[in-house]
Design a protein around this motif. Structure first.
Motif, short mmCIF file in Angstrom:
data_model
loop_
_atom_site.label_atom_id
_atom_site.label_comp_id
_atom_site.label_asym_id
_atom_site.label_seq_id
_atom_site.Cartn_x
_atom_site.Cartn_y
_atom_site.Cartn_z
N ILE A 9 29.80 66.26 28.12
CA ILE A 9 29.68 66.63 29.52
C ILE A 9 30.93 66.09 30.23
CG2 ILE A 9 28.22 66.59 31.57
CD1 ILE A 9 26.92 67.84 29.10
N CYS A 10 31.91 66.95 30.43
CA CYS A 10 33.19 66.54 31.00
C CYS A 10 33.09 66.56 32.53
CB CYS A 10 34.30 67.46 30.52
SG CYS A 10 34.46 67.48 28.72
N GLN A 11 33.42 65.44 33.16
CA GLN A 11 33.32 65.32 34.61
C GLN A 11 34.66 64.90 35.20
OE1 GLN A 11 29.64 63.36 36.01
NE2 GLN A 11 29.15 63.02 33.85
N SER A 12 35.00 65.50 36.34
CA SER A 12 36.28 65.20 36.98
C SER A 12 36.15 65.39 38.49
CB SER A 12 37.39 66.10 36.42
OG SER A 12 38.63 65.81 37.02
N GLY A 13 37.00 64.68 39.25
CA GLY A 13 37.03 64.84 40.69
C GLY A 13 36.15 63.90 41.46
N GLY A 14 35.34 63.09 40.75
CA GLY A 14 34.45 62.15 41.43
C GLY A 14 35.06 60.75 41.47
N GLN A 15 34.21 59.77 41.82
CA GLN A 15 34.66 58.39 41.88
C GLN A 15 33.59 57.47 41.30
OE1 GLN A 15 35.65 57.41 45.97
NE2 GLN A 15 37.79 57.97 45.66
N PHE A 16 34.05 56.34 40.74
CA PHE A 16 33.13 55.34 40.22
C PHE A 16 32.71 54.41 41.34
CE2 PHE A 16 32.85 56.02 35.80
CZ PHE A 16 34.05 56.57 35.38
N ALA A 17 31.44 54.03 41.30
CA ALA A 17 30.91 53.04 42.24
C ALA A 17 30.24 51.94 41.44
CB ALA A 17 29.91 53.69 43.20
N THR A 18 30.38 50.70 41.90
CA THR A 18 29.78 49.56 41.21
C THR A 18 28.41 49.26 41.80
OG1 THR A 18 31.99 48.63 40.90
CG2 THR A 18 30.13 47.15 40.55
N ASN A 19 27.38 49.22 40.94
CA ASN A 19 26.02 48.94 41.38
C ASN A 19 25.80 47.43 41.49
OD1 ASN A 19 25.44 51.73 41.28
ND2 ASN A 19 25.11 51.57 39.06
N GLY A 20 24.66 47.05 42.02
CA GLY A 20 24.36 45.64 42.23
C GLY A 20 24.30 44.84 40.95
N ASP A 21 23.89 45.48 39.82
CA ASP A 21 23.79 44.75 38.57
C ASP A 21 25.09 44.76 37.77
OD1 ASP A 21 22.10 47.39 36.62
OD2 ASP A 21 23.89 47.40 37.90
N GLY A 22 26.16 45.25 38.39
CA GLY A 22 27.45 45.28 37.70
C GLY A 22 27.71 46.56 36.94
N SER A 23 26.71 47.45 36.84
CA SER A 23 26.91 48.71 36.13
C SER A 23 27.68 49.70 37.02
CB SER A 23 25.57 49.31 35.73
OG SER A 23 24.81 49.64 36.87
N LEU A 24 28.25 50.71 36.38
CA LEU A 24 29.04 51.71 37.10
C LEU A 24 28.31 53.04 37.14
CD1 LEU A 24 32.58 50.99 35.56
CD2 LEU A 24 31.67 50.17 37.73
N SER A 25 28.47 53.76 38.23
CA SER A 25 27.93 55.13 38.32
C SER A 25 29.03 56.04 38.85
CB SER A 25 26.71 55.17 39.24
OG SER A 25 27.04 54.70 40.53
N LYS A 27 30.05 59.43 40.93
CA LYS A 27 29.50 60.28 41.97
C LYS A 27 30.51 61.35 42.37
CE LYS A 27 26.62 56.54 43.81
NZ LYS A 27 26.27 55.73 44.98
N GLY A 28 29.97 62.58 42.58
CA GLY A 28 30.81 63.70 43.03
C GLY A 28 31.52 64.38 41.88
N GLY A 29 32.41 65.34 42.24
CA GLY A 29 33.20 66.05 41.24
C GLY A 29 32.47 67.21 40.60
N GLU A 30 33.11 67.77 39.58
CA GLU A 30 32.57 68.91 38.84
C GLU A 30 32.29 68.49 37.41
OE1 GLU A 30 36.08 71.45 39.95
OE2 GLU A 30 34.49 72.94 40.16
N ALA A 31 31.46 69.27 36.73
CA ALA A 31 31.11 68.96 35.34
C ALA A 31 31.03 70.25 34.52
CB ALA A 31 29.78 68.21 35.28
N TYR A 32 31.55 70.20 33.31
CA TYR A 32 31.47 71.31 32.35
C TYR A 32 31.09 70.74 30.99
CZ TYR A 32 34.07 74.03 35.82
OH TYR A 32 34.47 74.65 36.97
N ALA A 33 30.45 71.58 30.18
CA ALA A 33 30.03 71.16 28.84
C ALA A 33 30.95 71.76 27.78
CB ALA A 33 28.58 71.58 28.57
N ILE A 34 31.34 70.94 26.81
CA ILE A 34 32.20 71.38 25.70
C ILE A 34 31.57 70.90 24.40
CG2 ILE A 34 34.47 71.20 24.63
CD1 ILE A 34 35.68 70.74 27.33
N ASP A 35 31.48 71.78 23.41
CA ASP A 35 30.98 71.41 22.08
C ASP A 35 32.11 70.78 21.28
OD1 ASP A 35 28.80 74.30 21.67
OD2 ASP A 35 28.51 72.38 22.67
N ILE A 36 31.86 69.60 20.71
CA ILE A 36 32.85 68.96 19.84
C ILE A 36 32.13 68.49 18.58
CG2 ILE A 36 34.40 68.24 21.70
CD1 ILE A 36 33.18 65.46 21.54
N ASN A 37 32.88 68.24 17.53
CA ASN A 37 32.32 67.69 16.30
C ASN A 37 33.37 66.84 15.61
OD1 ASN A 37 34.07 69.45 14.77
ND2 ASN A 37 32.57 71.10 15.04
N GLU A 38 33.06 66.40 14.40
CA GLU A 38 33.94 65.47 13.69
C GLU A 38 35.27 66.11 13.31
OE1 GLU A 38 30.75 62.60 11.41
OE2 GLU A 38 30.96 64.67 10.75
#
Length: 746
Positions: A9-25, A27-38
Motif C-alpha cells: 500500500i504505497c502512500q505519498s503526500g501526507g505527514q507523520f505525526a507522533t502519538n502520545g505513546d511515541g508511535s507514529l501515524s 495522515k493525509g496524502g494518496e494511496a495506491y496498491a502494487i503487487d510485489i513478490n520475491e
C-alpha cells in the motif's frame, strides 16, 4: 514453488505525526496498491511508484514499519532491504510503504517534537556517555560510576556520529516522547530506565543516577550546572512506577555527548530482541548493519554476535536456570502426558549428566503399530554447554519416521548408551525379537549386546563404508577406492551367498588388505545374505534424519526449551498424520500400495508351474521357487520387504487368492492408525520462582562443566564416500599425494 506475494500500500503526500505513546501515524496524502513478490527488484518497484505518483525516482525515499512496531521506520535503500521487507511481512500479505522525497522527509522531521540533537555535533574531545549496565534480565541504563557503584560491563566503543545527519541516526524519529513528563506511568523500574535511555539518545544528552534503588530513582543531566532532572518512585501498594518530578529544561547544549555514543552489548541486545523474536536466524552482520543505519552505532562482528546472545537469553531465559528446572520439567511431562517416561541423572557435584524422554503416545504407537525395528543414532548439540542427543526412531507403516525416545547426554560414550538403552527397554518392553540398525562406535555395540541380549544388531552400512574409505585413503587412487566402495555395497546388498562371494572376490582383486578388512568386519551383521533379523531393506541408521533437522533448529536453545520444541514438533506430526490418514481408502498405506501395484503389473507376464501342494516354480527373466505357506520366495524379495514379490503374486493369482492377505500387517492403514492413535499433550511452562522452597532444595541440577569453546566452530566434515576428492598421482613413480615436480625420485 510460487513466490511469496505481498500487496504494498504505497502512500505519498501526507505527514507523520507522533502519538502520545511515541508511535507514529501517517495522515493525509494518496494511496495506491502494487503487487510485489520475491522476484521484484528495487529499480522496477521505484519506477512503478514514480509513474503512479508522477514523481522522480532519483531522490525518492521508501520507508515502512516493522510488523507490530509503529515506532521504527525502516528505509529501503537497496535490493536486500526490499527482500527483507517482503520476508518480514510474511503471511500478513500487506505492508504500508511511505514514499517521499528527501526534501519531504526533512519536512516530516520538522513537524515532530523538537529535538536538541538536531543542533548538537559530536567530537572526541569531551567526556563520553557512560554505557547502560546489564542488570538481570533486562536493564539498560546510562550511569555515572562515581555516583552509584553498579555491575560493570565493558562498553562497546562506537564511531562518533554527527547527530545532524538524521538519515543516519533514526532514533530521534520515534524516541522523542518515551518520556513525556510528570505522572507518566511505567510497569517497572526497568521499563522506566529503558525509556529514559532512549529518550536521552533521541534528545542528545548524557545523564547520571543520583539515586537508583528498588523504591526510587533520581537522575540528573551529566553536564555541570544543567538543571535537567527527573525523579521517579513507586506508586504506593502497587508495582507501578510514575514520574513524580521533572525539570525538562536543558542549559548545557548537549556538551556532555561530544565523545559519541558508547553502548553495552546488553543495550544493543534489548534493541534487537523484538526482531530476533520474528527472525531467529538474524545474522550478526545484519545486526551490525541495521544498528548502524538506524541508530548510528557502529559494531564489529563479535560485538553484534554477543549482543545477539544476550537478546536470545532475554527472550529464551537463562541456560543455567533451564538446568535447574529439569526436575520440575520432568514431573510436568509425566503429569500432562500420563504413561510417559522422563528421567535424569546428575554427577556427584550436582552437574547435569543426562536426561531421557519418551512420551506415552510414542511408546504405544511403536508397540501397537510399528514393526520391531529401531534406528539408533546421535547428533552433537551446538548449545552453550554442548552435549549430544541420542535417539531411537522407528518406521511407521508408510515408511515415515516415528521418534520413540531420545536423550540429552553430556558425552556420547558406552556408559551413556548403556543407560539410554536400559531406559528405552523400561519405557517400551518389547515381546518380539527386535532389530536395531546402529553404528558400532562409542561403545554402542557392547551396550546393545548387554541390554538387549537377544536382539539383532545390523551395523549401519553408511558408517562401515565411511570407515573403510578412511582406512583406504592414502593407499589407493580415487578410482580404486571408488571401485572398492561400490563392491562393498554390492556385497552388502547381495541376497544370495554367490552374489556376496563374487563381490568380495572383486575387492580381493583390487587389494588384499581391503578384502581382509571386509571378511573380518562381521558380515553376519551387515550383509543381507547372512543377516538373520528383519530390517525391511533399511541398512543405515540415519533413517531419522528429519528428526535431526528438528534438533538442529532447536539445539541452541536452553535444554528445557529444546526438549519442548521437539515435543511440539512431534505433537504436530502425530496430529497431522492422523488427520491425513483418515482420507486413505486402501488396505495398505499409499507408498506400499504403490509398491504392490508395481509387483502386480510385473506378475502378469510370469509363468507358474506347480511342483508341490505349496511349492511353485515361477518363470520369467529368472526361475524362482515360491512357498506360499512359508511366505518365502527364492528371490528373497518377499522376506526382505514384507510385501509379496511379483513371483509370489503370480502364484497367488493362479490360486485365486488376494496378495493383500499376504502382506505384513506392519504396512496396513490400520497399523498406521494405531501408530498415531494417541496424542502428545502440551507441557505448561515451568518457572523456578513458582516452586516451593523445599522442592527447590530437594534436587539441584547445575550446568555441565563442558562449555562451547570461543570463536566460530571449526567444521571438518568427513570425506563423503559419494564425492571422494581425486588424489594427486605422480606420473613418474606412480605414487600418490604428489606430482612429478615434487617427486623425491627426480
Amino acid at each position: 514453488m510460487a513466490a511469496m506475494k505481498v500487496i504494498a500500500i504505497c502512500q505519498s503526500g501526507g505527514q507523520f505525526a507522533t502519538n502520545g505513546d511515541g508511535s507514529l501515524s501517517y495522515k493525509g496524502g494518496e494511496a495506491y496498491a502494487i503487487d510485489i513478490n520475491e522476484q521484484t527488484n528495487l529499480s522496477d518497484f521505484k519506477s512503478e511508484v514514480a509513474e503512479m505518483f508522477n514523481c522522480s525516482k532519483d531522490n525518492m525515499l521508501l520507508k515502512y514499519f516493522l510488523p507490530g512496531n509503529k515506532m521504527t521506520l525502516i528505509t529501503i535503500s537497496k535490493e536486500k532491504d526490499l527482500q527483507r521487507m517482503i520476508n518480514f511481512v510474511g503471511d500478513s500479505g500487506t505492508v504500508d510503504v511511505f514514499i517521499m522525497s528527501e526534501e519531504a522527509a526533512a519536512q516530516n522531521m520538522s513537524v515532530m517534537p523538537a529535538s536538541r540533537s538536531s543542533r548538537t555535533t559530536l567530537s572526541e574531545d569531551d567526556d563520553p556517555i557512560i554505557a547502560p549496565v546489564d542488570i538481570p534480565i533486562e536493564m539498560a541504563n546510562v550511569i555515572d560510576q562515581g555516583d552509584i557503584d553498579m555491575q560493570n560491563e565493558t562498553p562497546i566503543t562506537c564511531t562518533p556520529i554527527n547527530i545532524q545527519e538524521e538519515k543516519l541516526l533514526k532514533a530521534a524519529d520515534h524516541w522523542q516522547n518515551t518520556i513525556t513528563g510528570v505522572d507518566q506511568r511505567f510497569g517497572s523500574f526497568n521499563e522506566f530506565r529503558e525509556a529514559l535511555h532512549r529518550y536521552s539518545i533521541a534528545h542528545g544528552f548524557a545523564y547520571r543516577y543520583k539515586k537508583n534503588d528498588s523504591h526510587r530513582v533520581t537522575v540528573k543531566c551529566k553536564a555541570q550546572g544543567c538543571p535537567w532532572r527527573i525523579y521517579a518512585s513507586r506508586v504506593a501498594t502497587t508495582q507501578l512506577i510514575y514520574i513524580k518530578k521533572m525539570n525538562s529544561k536543558h542549559t548545557c547544549e548537549g556538551a556532555a555527548v561530544k565523545a559519541g555514543y558508547r553502548s553495552t552489548r546488553g543495550w544493543v541486545g534489548s534493541i534487537i530482541k523484538e526482531k530476533l523474536k520474528t527472525s531467529p536466524n538474524y545474522k550478526p552482520k545484519d545486526i551490525a548493519e541495521d544498528i548502524m543505519r538506524e541508530y548510528g552505532i557502529q559494531l564489529n562482528y563479535s560485538q553484534a554476535w554477543r549482543a545477539k546472545e544476550i537478546a536470545r537469553e532475554q527472550l529464551q531465559g537463562s541456560f543455567k536456570e533451564a538446568y535447574a528446572l529439569i526436575p520440575f520439567f520432568c514431573e510436568k511431562i509425566k503429569e500432562t502426558n500420563p504413561g510417559s517416561m522422563a528421567t535424569f541423572t546428575t554427577n556427584d557435584d550436582s552437574s547435569f549428566h543426562r536426561l531421557f524422554v519418551s512420551f506415552h503416545a510414542s511408546i504405544t504407537g511403536f508397540l501397537q503399530g510399528c514393526r520391531p525395528l529401531l534406528f539408533l543414532d546421535s547428533t552433537p548439540l551446538n548449545s552453550k554447554y554442548q552435549g549430544n542427543l541420542l535417539s531411537a526412531t522407528a518406521a511407521d507403516a508408510d515408511d515415515g519416521i516415528f521418534p520413540v525416545a531420545f536423550a540429552v547426554v553430556d558425552a556420547e560414550d558406552e556408559d551413556n548408551w548403556h543407560w539410554f538403552l536400559q531406559e528405552l527397554k523400561a519405557a517400551a518392553p518389547m515381546t518380539d525379537q527386535i532389530t536395531f540398525v546402529a553404528d558400532i562406535q562409542n561403545g554402542l555395540k557392547k551396550a546393545l549386546a548387554e541390554v538387549f541380549d537377544k536382539c539383532y544388531h545390523s551395523y549401519c552400512l553408511r558408517h562401515l563404508a565411511e570407515k573403510l574409505n578412511r582406512e583406504l585413503k592414502g593407499q589407493f587412487s580415487h578410482e580404486a577406492r571408488r571401485f572398492l566402495i561400490n563392491d562393498f555395497y554390492s556385497a552388502a546388498q547381495a541376497v544370495r551367498l554367490e552374489g556376496f562371494q563374487q563381490a568380495v572376490e572383486n575387492i580381493k582383486g583390487i587389494a588384499s588388505d581391503a578384502y581382509n578388512w571386509v571378511v573380518q568386519s562381521e558380515p553376519e551383521h551387515w550383509a543381507t545374505a547372512f543377516f538373520g533379523g528383519a530390517r525391511y531393506n533399511h541398512t543405515t541408521s540415519n533413517f531419522g534424519q528429519p528428526f535431526y533437522s528438528w534438533v538442529s533448529e532447536a539445539s541452541e536453545l536452553p535444554i528445557t526449551q529444546m526438549i519442548d520444541i521437539l515435543r511440539g514438533k512431534m505433537m504436530e506430526s502425530i496430529y497431522k498424520n492422523r488427520i491425513d490418514s483418515n482420507q486413505w481408502m486402501t488396505k495398505l498405506t499409499p507408498s506400499n500400495e504403490e509398491k504392490l501395484q508395481k509387483e502386480i503389473a510385473v506378475a502378469r507376464s510370469l509363468q507358474v508351474l506347480l511342483t508341490d501342494d505349496n511349492v511353485f516354480e515361477v518363470r520369467g527373466e529368472s526361475v524362482e521357487a515360491v512357498n506360499i505357506d512359508n511366505w518365502d520366495c527364492s528371490c528373497k524379495g518377499w522376506q526382505l520387504t514384507g510385501l509379496p514379490c511379483c513371483h509370489a503374486i503370480a502364484v497367488l493369482d493362479c490360486m485365486g487368492r488376494s496378495p493383500y492377505d499376504y502382506c505384513s500387517r506392519y504396512f496396513t492403514t490400520e497399523s498406521y492408525h494405531l501408530t498415531y492413535a494417541e496424542s502428545i499433550y502440551p507441557v505448561p511452562s515451568v518457572d523456578l520462582s513458582d516452586q516451593d522452597e523445599s522442592a527447590r532444595l530437594t534436587v539441584t541440577v547445575t550446568p555441565p562443566p563442558t562449555k562451547r569453546p570461543p570463536g566460530r566452530p571449526k567444521a571438518k566434515p568427513i570425506e563423503s564416500i559419494d564425492m571422494m576428492k581425486r588424489q594427486l598421482q605422480c606420473s613418474k613413480c606412480k605414487g600418490l599425494g604428489h606430482n612429478k615436480k615434487t617427486c623425491k625420485e627426480s
